[in-house]
Motif scaffolding. Sequence first.
Motif, mmCIF file in Angstrom:
data_model
loop_
_atom_site.group_PDB
_atom_site.id
_atom_site.type_symbol
_atom_site.label_atom_id
_atom_site.label_comp_id
_atom_site.label_asym_id
_atom_site.label_seq_id
_atom_site.Cartn_x
_atom_site.Cartn_y
_atom_site.Cartn_z
ATOM 1 N N GLN A 254 0.812 -1.030 0.082
ATOM 2 C CA GLN A 254 -0.115 -0.246 -0.226
ATOM 3 C C GLN A 254 1.083 1.539 -0.127
ATOM 4 O OE1 GLN A 254 -2.754 0.518 3.277
ATOM 5 N NE2 GLN A 254 -3.668 2.270 2.430
ATOM 6 N N ALA A 255 1.715 1.353 0.435
ATOM 7 C CA ALA A 255 2.887 2.518 0.833
ATOM 8 C C ALA A 255 4.380 2.321 0.341
ATOM 9 C CB ALA A 255 3.108 2.651 2.069
ATOM 10 N N GLY A 314 -7.428 4.381 4.285
ATOM 11 C CA GLY A 314 -6.486 5.653 3.213
ATOM 12 C C GLY A 314 -4.776 5.274 3.730
ATOM 13 N N SER A 315 -4.619 5.552 4.879
ATOM 14 C CA SER A 315 -3.307 5.369 4.508
ATOM 15 C C SER A 315 -2.683 4.298 6.058
ATOM 16 C CB SER A 315 -2.609 6.644 5.037
ATOM 17 O OG SER A 315 -2.765 7.038 5.934
ATOM 18 N N THR A 319 -4.648 4.369 9.245
ATOM 19 C CA THR A 319 -5.398 2.488 9.854
ATOM 20 C C THR A 319 -4.299 2.386 11.424
ATOM 21 O OG1 THR A 319 -5.617 2.425 7.764
ATOM 22 C CG2 THR A 319 -5.109 0.312 9.213
#
Length: 441
Positions: A254-255, A314-315, A319
């Motif tokens: 995700q990141a 969303g991040s 989270t």
Amino acid sequence: MFFINYLDRTAIGFAAPNGMNDDLALSAAQFGFASGVFFIGYILLEVPSNLALHKFGARKWLARIMVSWGIVAALFTWVQNFEQLAVLRFILGVAEAGFFPGAILFLSLWVPAVHRGKILALFYLAQPLTTVIGAPLAGLLIQQDGVFFGLEGWRFMFLGVAIPAIVVGIIAWFYLKDRPADAKWLTQAEQVWLTDALDREKAATEKKQQHVSVKHAFKSGRVWALSFIYFGFIYGLYALAFFLPTIIEGFQSQAGVEFDVFQKGLITAIPYIPAAIALWLWSRDAGRRGLRTWHIAGPAIAGAVSIPLALFAGSPVLTIAVISITAMAIFAALPNFWTLPTQFLTGVAAAAGVALINTIGNLAGFSAPFITGAVHDWTGGYELPMVIVGLFMLISAVLMIALARSGRVKVAHGHETAEELVEEQLAPEIDAPADAGQAAR
């Protein structure tokens, strides 16, 4: 003892994304089943184990439990497939059965009700601190891949967290005392005062209830209501414990970053630091104001709302922040919850009732990881599983409010303090002798 207990049962959550799932070719549903089948063995022997503790004494029985589960936990080092993993998890549950309700019962036999909330808060601090300290520790052990005996890192981690259970179990055999009268560190005046205080509480509870049998505990509507309230909290607790390391694993894609095992352990620990602080402050507030409905129902609502939102944050940073709120909610409520059963149960009924509540609650320990894994495999994501977690916690809040309004459990009203509530329930009032009062306080 509780620190090691929780670490051993949740170690599988650290092992899963760090080699175990790949080496054993586990699907999410298989991992969920192996995580949860522990609680089937645990549940089957929970009540009998606590009754045995009541009969044989805490010193012998809690020490026996610890040494037994330490030996079984060490066997995970050599597991080769899903079937062996599931069998060992089941046997681990059998070995651990009775520890937690036994510890709750043990503390109720040592601590007068007016101080019990504070003591349970101190005891419960072990659970969030297990992750704060245990997650980075597990990460360090997992990083020792092939260093010791050629073992994969996750296998060595299982061995490393099992040995302390055996050692501490042996220490407990010599250190624990079953009752205040056996404690050499108390003066005779302190022993007399504490024993008298506890005996008066027991007599007052027995007089009010008139029944202290196992049958009474199993027929009590309050016991069953508390069991289902506890179910919702434990569903949230173990969904979080077993799948948070896997969710953190997803942060990497995700990141666009890469974490080593130790860093993953540190990230896993983050939500449990504010959880430990919230547990302590919330319990102190309940002790100062008197236990109120919202000390238990409020956190349940906060957890119900926050845990599904975590996956829509969303991040990674947001989270973890939302998951921290969930962890704070769960741990803030649990010590206060466990002051309720011993309000109306004593003796063998308390042993059976506390064990039954923990048994029903720990059905969530099986269902939460299994349902979470199965629904994830079905939907391809964690959104729906976390919504289910939220619904169970919301049900706990509703049940707690209903139980308090029915008057079936005691909560403080108005400006009534916890001390005043206990004094109202006991007759005659308990007074410590002057020479023991300061030490007792």
